[in-house]
Design an enzyme around this catalytic site. Structure first.
Site, PDB file in Angstrom:
ATOM      1  N   HIS A 168      -0.831  -7.962   3.417  1.00  0.00           N
ATOM      2  CA  HIS A 168      -0.371  -8.461   4.724  1.00  0.00           C
ATOM      3  C   HIS A 168      -1.211  -8.014   5.912  1.00  0.00           C
ATOM      4  O   HIS A 168      -0.957  -8.420   7.041  1.00  0.00           O
ATOM      5  CB  HIS A 168       1.110  -8.137   4.936  1.00  0.00           C
ATOM      6  CG  HIS A 168       1.443  -6.736   5.295  1.00  0.00           C
ATOM      7  ND1 HIS A 168       1.638  -6.345   6.602  1.00  0.00           N
ATOM      8  CD2 HIS A 168       1.625  -5.635   4.543  1.00  0.00           C
ATOM      9  CE1 HIS A 168       1.945  -5.053   6.622  1.00  0.00           C
ATOM     10  NE2 HIS A 168       1.933  -4.600   5.378  1.00  0.00           N
ATOM     11  N   THR A 177       9.328  -7.088 -12.918  1.00  0.00           N
ATOM     12  CA  THR A 177       8.825  -8.454 -13.075  1.00  0.00           C
ATOM     13  C   THR A 177       7.805  -8.772 -11.989  1.00  0.00           C
ATOM     14  O   THR A 177       8.054  -8.518 -10.808  1.00  0.00           O
ATOM     15  CB  THR A 177       9.996  -9.455 -13.003  1.00  0.00           C
ATOM     16  OG1 THR A 177      10.906  -9.142 -14.056  1.00  0.00           O
ATOM     17  CG2 THR A 177       9.519 -10.890 -13.141  1.00  0.00           C
ATOM     18  N   GLN A 199      -6.332  -1.120   5.344  1.00  0.00           N
ATOM     19  CA  GLN A 199      -6.949  -1.790   6.504  1.00  0.00           C
ATOM     20  C   GLN A 199      -8.334  -2.323   6.186  1.00  0.00           C
ATOM     21  O   GLN A 199      -8.908  -3.049   6.988  1.00  0.00           O
ATOM     22  CB  GLN A 199      -7.071  -0.794   7.680  1.00  0.00           C
ATOM     23  CG  GLN A 199      -5.764  -0.296   8.234  1.00  0.00           C
ATOM     24  CD  GLN A 199      -5.017  -1.339   9.055  1.00  0.00           C
ATOM     25  OE1 GLN A 199      -5.586  -2.364   9.469  1.00  0.00           O
ATOM     26  NE2 GLN A 199      -3.753  -1.093   9.311  1.00  0.00           N
ATOM     27  N   CYS A 220       3.641   2.620  13.251  1.00  0.00           N
ATOM     28  CA  CYS A 220       4.533   3.010  12.173  1.00  0.00           C
ATOM     29  C   CYS A 220       5.496   4.093  12.611  1.00  0.00           C
ATOM     30  O   CYS A 220       6.510   4.329  11.978  1.00  0.00           O
ATOM     31  CB  CYS A 220       3.724   3.476  10.979  1.00  0.00           C
ATOM     32  SG  CYS A 220       2.526   2.238  10.494  1.00  0.00           S
ATOM     33  N   ALA A 259       0.818  -1.217   0.000  1.00  0.00           N
ATOM     34  CA  ALA A 259       0.000   0.000   0.000  1.00  0.00           C
ATOM     35  C   ALA A 259       0.852   1.267   0.000  1.00  0.00           C
ATOM     36  O   ALA A 259       0.425   2.291  -0.524  1.00  0.00           O
ATOM     37  CB  ALA A 259      -0.948  -0.005   1.197  1.00  0.00           C
ATOM     38  N   THR A 260       2.035   1.214   0.569  1.00  0.00           N
ATOM     39  CA  THR A 260       2.903   2.396   0.541  1.00  0.00           C
ATOM     40  C   THR A 260       3.206   2.773  -0.903  1.00  0.00           C
ATOM     41  O   THR A 260       3.064   3.933  -1.310  1.00  0.00           O
ATOM     42  CB  THR A 260       4.217   2.122   1.290  1.00  0.00           C
ATOM     43  OG1 THR A 260       3.919   1.807   2.651  1.00  0.00           O
ATOM     44  CG2 THR A 260       5.151   3.334   1.245  1.00  0.00           C
TER      45      THR A 260
END
Ligand SMILES: *Cc1c(COP(=O)(O)O)cnc(C)c1O
Length: 388
Positions: A204, A243, A182, A329, A74-75
């Site tokens: 994740h 890739t 989330q 974070c 997501a970053t």
């Protein structure tokens, strides 16, 4: 060997589901091909797996497969959305609207864009963590090109009014991006009903592997233009070269598939566990619930505790439970959480906060154990404080 603490930090990451791992394994070994290899069966097998995963992910959010751009998480998806739109639309306007309580993976790219000459409006939130739609309406300018509002907050779990925001943006022909890291798999997400033009996802946080995510990029009504941030072999319709990573992509799709299949029952179960935890903790005085009481992720409970030191509290909880305080974070810093301070909390209260992230593998027995230990820890710290 001492027992490891009970894992209750599901907003930071979730354990990989065994069923996801099982789906991934063949793509590390016998099906190791590069999905871009078009001349042999190794490439075809990998390509078929990626295609199937892409279809599944697209269907999960009512998109088409061509609208899914795989990223490392997501970053990267947020960076691609924000910088990619800014670079593609700067001649139309240079104003972006986002929210004070966004993840740093939205706030920091916005800060970077500011340094390039873009103007960014940071909307405040109300004391329940939700934005005020009237304030959003007032923030639009003729030069606004993008609104970015997260679907579910990673600290306090609140769910923003996405469909209403989508409507306001669409009426003004302003692009709408949402960080759904989330939210994916946990709440229903529909790019049509909610009028998303871009949506960031990651595997994740939903029992999939780390290092894989995607950006949904609308192709029709309107067709979103995006300036790539990684240039190279032209993968992902030229929007993200590199890739593809079939084991991660297969795992991501399997994780979302499982989450959707189990969403209704799991939402109910997690709501019950959260309620069980809150009922026990709130018997103490001076415990505050952070964020809207019902408009939130089922597995999220975030509390602030009066009369204790935040660091001492976390230290006391650590042997029994793996939880976070403030923002996971930014836990390398000692600053209070920007999300909790945005709710209007004093710094001291924002420090003494605990984020419980209850997940798929937690049980009612674990929740009882956690509640009892948290209560005992808080009581003991408060007693010590009065003795000083
Ligand atoms: C975890 C998270 C991210 C970052 O996702 P990665 O896949 O770890 O890069 C971004 N936004 C939110 C809201 C998150 O919870």
């Amino acid at each position: 060997m001492p027992q490891r603490p009970i894992y209750l930090d599901c907003h930071a990451t979730t354990p990989l589901d065994d069923r996801v791992l099982k789906a991934m394994l063949p793509y590390f070994t016998e099906h190791f091909g590069n999905p871009s290899s078009i001349n042999h069966v190794y490439g075809w097998e990998a390509e078929a797996a990626v295609k199937q995963a892409r279809q599944l992910l697209a269907a999960a959010i009512h998109a088409t497969p061509e609208e899914i751009i795989f990223t490392s998480g997501a970053t990267e998806a947020n960076n691609l959305a924000l910088k990619g739109v800014a670079e593609a639309y700067f001649q139309k306007g240079r104003h972006i609207i986002t929210v004070e309580t966004e993840h740093s993976a939205v706030l920091d790219p916005c800060q970077y864009l500011r340094s390039l000459g873009f103007e960014v409006t940071l909307l405040p939130v109300q004391s329940d963590g939700l934005i005020d739609l009237a304030q959003l309406e007032q923030a639009f300018r003729p030069e606004t090109i993008l609104v970015s509002v997260m679907a579910a907050n990673n600290e306090i779990g609140v769910l923003q009014p996405l469909a209403e925001i989508g409507r306001l943006c669409r009426d003004r022909q302003v692009l709408f991006h949402t960080d759904a890291a989330q939210a994916i798999g946990k709440i229903p997400l529909d790019v049509e009903a909610m009028k998303f033009d871009l949506m960031s996802m990651t595997a994740h946080k939903v029992y999939g592997p780390k290092g894989i995510g995607a950006l949904y990029v609308r192709r029709r009504n309107p067709r979103v233009r995006l300036s790539p941030q990684l240039h190279g072999g032209g993968h992902e319709r030229g929007m993200r070269s590199g890739t593809l990573y079939p084991p991660q992509i297969v795992g991501f799709a399997r994780a979302v598939e499982l989450a959707l299949a189990e969403q209704a029952t799991e939402t109910k179960r997690l709501n019950q566990l959260r309620q069980q935890l809150w009922q026990q903790l709130s018997q103490l005085d001076g415990i505050h619930l952070n964020g809207h009481p019902t408009q939130r992720l089922p597995g999220n409970l975030n509390i602030s505790v009066e009369g204790v030191d935040g660091a001492a509290l976390l230290l006391g909880l650590q042997p029994i439970m793996a939880v976070s305080s403030g923002s996971a974070c930014s836990s390398a810093t000692t600053a209070p959480s920007h999300v909790l301070t945005a709710l209007g909390h004093s710094e001291q209260l924002a420090y003494a906060s605990i984020r419980f992230g209850i997940g798929r593998f937690n049980t009612a027995d674990e929740i009882d154990k956690v509640a009892q230990h948290a209560i005992a820890t808080i009581q003991s710290l408060r007693k010590q404080a009065t003795l000083v």
